[in-house]
Design a protein around this motif. Structure first.
Motif: not given
Length: 158
Positions: A72-79
């Motif tokens: 798995q890869t996670s990404k928090y998107d600030t936009k």
């Protein structure tokens, strides 16, 4: 006369629709301008750490057989202020011919655990689905997942 009346009514309705659309856009923009602020560096660090934990949770709750491996890869998107998790599953036997391998890319909302899109290839056949933003093909779905998971913060600037 009826034809002229019909054309006039259609034109007026068109103008009303255009005006409402422009007015709605102004209202939406004003609301987002007032309420939106970018998180601080420490808030982003915390949110990305939480997003990574959510990704690990999705991975640990997904059961697969011995013939498959997953990551798995996670990404928090600030936009968008969202946590996205991509769960990738593939055949564990890497000696298989390309057309016999199993591959699946699954995009989740990390906070809710909701499946947003998936693209699966098995024995040369493809399946795909997206639930928030409709996609028309397997390739378009893979592209959509890649676009969501692309992290602009780490992309070299030209």
């Amino acid at each position: 006369m009826k034809k002229m009346l019909f054309i006039s009514c259609t034109f007026v309705l068109f103008l009303i629709g255009c005006n409402n659309s422009q007015e709605n856009k102004k209202i939406e923009k004003a609301a987002t301008d007032v309420n939106f602020r970018l998180p601080t560096a420490s808030e982003v660090f915390h949110l990305r750490s939480e997003c990574a934990k959510l990704g690990e949770k999705i991975l640990s709750e997904n059961f697969i057989g011995n013939a498959l491996v997953q990551s798995q890869t996670s990404k928090y998107d600030t936009k968008s202020n969202r946590c996205y998790v991509e769960l990738f599953i593939t055949s564990s036997d890497f000696s298989l011919d390309e057309d016999k391998k199993y591959r699946s890319s699954n995009l989740y909302d990390g906070q809710t655990g909701e499946l947003l899109a998936y693209a699966t290839e098995n024995m040369g056949k493809t399946k795909f689905g997206s639930f928030k933003v409709p996609q028309r093909s397997y390739d378009a779905t893979v592209y959509y997942i890649n676009q969501i998971m692309n992290d602009d913060d780490y992309t070299p600037k030209k």
